[in-house]
Write a protein that holds these residues in place. Structure first.
Motif, mmCIF file in Angstrom:
data_model
loop_
_atom_site.group_PDB
_atom_site.id
_atom_site.type_symbol
_atom_site.label_atom_id
_atom_site.label_comp_id
_atom_site.label_asym_id
_atom_site.label_seq_id
_atom_site.Cartn_x
_atom_site.Cartn_y
_atom_site.Cartn_z
ATOM 1 N N ALA A 258 16.542 -8.321 -7.595
ATOM 2 C CA ALA A 258 16.884 -6.895 -7.623
ATOM 3 C C ALA A 258 16.605 -6.257 -6.263
ATOM 4 O O ALA A 258 17.400 -5.434 -5.786
ATOM 5 N N GLU A 259 15.506 -6.640 -5.623
ATOM 6 C CA GLU A 259 15.207 -6.145 -4.276
ATOM 7 C C GLU A 259 16.267 -6.627 -3.286
ATOM 8 O O GLU A 259 16.725 -5.863 -2.429
ATOM 9 N N ARG A 260 16.653 -7.876 -3.407
ATOM 10 C CA ARG A 260 17.681 -8.421 -2.497
ATOM 11 C C ARG A 260 18.998 -7.673 -2.676
ATOM 12 O O ARG A 260 19.666 -7.337 -1.703
ATOM 13 N N GLU A 261 19.366 -7.425 -3.909
ATOM 14 C CA GLU A 261 20.607 -6.672 -4.183
ATOM 15 C C GLU A 261 20.530 -5.277 -3.560
ATOM 16 O O GLU A 261 21.493 -4.796 -2.970
ATOM 17 N N ALA B 201 0.834 -1.201 0.000
ATOM 18 C CA ALA B 201 0.000 0.000 0.000
ATOM 19 C C ALA B 201 0.871 1.253 0.000
ATOM 20 O O ALA B 201 0.601 2.207 -0.739
ATOM 21 N N LEU B 202 1.933 1.245 0.803
ATOM 22 C CA LEU B 202 2.835 2.399 0.843
ATOM 23 C C LEU B 202 3.577 2.565 -0.473
ATOM 24 O O LEU B 202 3.785 3.683 -0.942
ATOM 25 N N GLN B 203 3.960 1.462 -1.072
ATOM 26 C CA GLN B 203 4.657 1.509 -2.360
ATOM 27 C C GLN B 203 3.738 2.056 -3.449
ATOM 28 O O GLN B 203 4.125 2.957 -4.201
ATOM 29 N N ASP B 204 2.526 1.534 -3.521
ATOM 30 C CA ASP B 204 1.623 1.891 -4.611
ATOM 31 C C ASP B 204 0.902 3.216 -4.386
ATOM 32 O O ASP B 204 0.754 3.999 -5.316
ATOM 33 N N ALA B 205 0.453 3.474 -3.159
ATOM 34 C CA ALA B 205 -0.315 4.694 -2.905
ATOM 35 C C ALA B 205 0.571 5.869 -2.501
ATOM 36 O O ALA B 205 0.212 7.009 -2.734
ATOM 37 N N GLY B 206 1.734 5.555 -1.908
ATOM 38 C CA GLY B 206 2.565 6.630 -1.396
ATOM 39 C C GLY B 206 3.925 6.771 -2.044
ATOM 40 O O GLY B 206 4.693 7.660 -1.683
ATOM 41 N N GLY B 207 4.254 5.877 -2.971
ATOM 42 C CA GLY B 207 5.546 5.968 -3.642
ATOM 43 C C GLY B 207 6.727 5.645 -2.743
ATOM 44 O O GLY B 207 7.859 6.062 -3.011
ATOM 45 N N VAL B 208 6.497 4.890 -1.679
ATOM 46 C CA VAL B 208 7.555 4.551 -0.720
ATOM 47 C C VAL B 208 8.453 3.458 -1.288
ATOM 48 O O VAL B 208 7.979 2.495 -1.879
ATOM 49 N N ASP B 209 9.746 3.617 -1.087
ATOM 50 C CA ASP B 209 10.718 2.582 -1.441
ATOM 51 C C ASP B 209 10.704 1.559 -0.310
ATOM 52 O O ASP B 209 11.170 1.829 0.798
ATOM 53 N N SER C 159 21.464 7.029 -4.718
ATOM 54 C CA SER C 159 21.975 5.837 -5.388
ATOM 55 C C SER C 159 20.939 4.713 -5.374
ATOM 56 O O SER C 159 20.704 4.042 -6.381
ATOM 57 N N ARG C 160 20.300 4.512 -4.229
ATOM 58 C CA ARG C 160 19.297 3.449 -4.102
ATOM 59 C C ARG C 160 18.061 3.770 -4.941
ATOM 60 O O ARG C 160 17.461 2.864 -5.505
ATOM 61 N N GLU C 161 17.667 5.037 -5.008
ATOM 62 C CA GLU C 161 16.517 5.414 -5.842
ATOM 63 C C GLU C 161 16.808 5.152 -7.318
ATOM 64 O O GLU C 161 15.925 4.713 -8.051
ATOM 65 N N ALA C 162 18.029 5.412 -7.738
ATOM 66 C CA ALA C 162 18.400 5.148 -9.137
ATOM 67 C C ALA C 162 18.272 3.652 -9.424
ATOM 68 O O ALA C 162 17.747 3.257 -10.469
ATOM 69 N N TRP C 163 18.742 2.819 -8.508
ATOM 70 C CA TRP C 163 18.638 1.359 -8.690
ATOM 71 C C TRP C 163 17.163 0.955 -8.784
ATOM 72 O O TRP C 163 16.779 0.199 -9.684
ATOM 73 N N GLN C 164 16.361 1.463 -7.883
ATOM 74 C CA GLN C 164 14.942 1.122 -7.902
ATOM 75 C C GLN C 164 14.289 1.545 -9.218
ATOM 76 O O GLN C 164 13.551 0.785 -9.825
ATOM 77 N N ARG C 165 14.574 2.757 -9.629
ATOM 78 C CA ARG C 165 13.963 3.310 -10.849
ATOM 79 C C ARG C 165 14.429 2.559 -12.100
ATOM 80 O O ARG C 165 13.627 2.225 -12.970
ATOM 81 N N GLU C 166 15.724 2.279 -12.201
ATOM 82 C CA GLU C 166 16.293 1.719 -13.423
ATOM 83 C C GLU C 166 16.224 0.199 -13.498
ATOM 84 O O GLU C 166 16.289 -0.360 -14.597
ATOM 85 N N VAL C 167 16.094 -0.463 -12.361
ATOM 86 C CA VAL C 167 16.103 -1.931 -12.362
ATOM 87 C C VAL C 167 14.789 -2.493 -11.805
ATOM 88 O O VAL C 167 14.002 -3.094 -12.527
ATOM 89 N N THR C 168 14.574 -2.290 -10.530
ATOM 90 C CA THR C 168 13.441 -2.936 -9.861
ATOM 91 C C THR C 168 12.094 -2.499 -10.430
ATOM 92 O O THR C 168 11.233 -3.335 -10.717
#
Length: 190
Positions: free
Chosen positions: A113-116, A34-42, A70-79
């Protein structure tokens, strides 16, 4: 000065192990999604804060801000790319075994990707040279853990930006409450 016992316990329970144990609770899973989808939480950063919290530690905001980029870039570009692909294939997977198998492969890649990402957060937190500049002993919190968690994720603006017509504000607030309750009850293995 950081409490060496807290650091030792932190090192004994890898972030990935904490994430698996904490996320195994169906209420935690629903709250994170819910936080990921409704709130954009990593969710990976959320899990980092939870891991530190149950060990009586927290990240210093300035050091966290640097790593967050750095972590946001990974999330955006990979996960997020993998997540989008997996979700977009869901309707086709209902009618095709081969698409369902492909979707399952993508889901495994997304999990990896999440584990990394979690491993990179952990390395950042535990880098010996930087302990004093990244973490601090957390003050005991008998009050609003949900608000602390939200503030740790720099989501104070979330309360202002959520559109209430879709119930997003209430959903986000309830999700933080669920996580706060579960964090307070989480038992760290000894």
């Amino acid at each position: 000065m950081l409490d060496s016992n807290r650091l030792r316990r932190l090192e004994q329970m890898p972030l990935w192990d904490f994430a698996l144990a904490f996320y195994a609770d169906p209420e935690v899973e629903r709250a994170c999604l819910a936080l990921q989808d409704a709130g954009g939480v990593d969710v990976c950063e959320l899990l980092l804060h939870g891991w530190l919290y149950v060990h009586g530690l927290e990240a210093l905001p300035d050091a966290l801000a640097e790593q967050r980029q750095s972590r946001e870039a990974w999330q955006r570009e990979v996960t997020q790319v993998l997540r989008h692909l997996r979700r977009s294939l869901k309707p086709e997977a209902l009618n095709s075994d081969s698409i369902a198998a492909l979707r399952k492969t993508i889901q495994k890649a997304e999990l990896q990707a999440e584990r990394e990402n979690l491993q990179r957060w952990q390395s950042w937190a535990l880098e010996v040279v930087a302990f004093e500049g990244r973490l601090k002993n957390a003050a005991p919190r008998s009050q609003d853990v949900a608000k602390w968690l939200q503030d740790s994720l720099y989501l104070a603006q979330l309360d202002k930006e959520c559109v209430d017509t879709s119930g997003a504000r209430e959903s986000v607030s309830q999700a933080f409450q669920v996580l706060a309750t579960r964090l307070d009850r989480f038992e760290v293995p000894r």
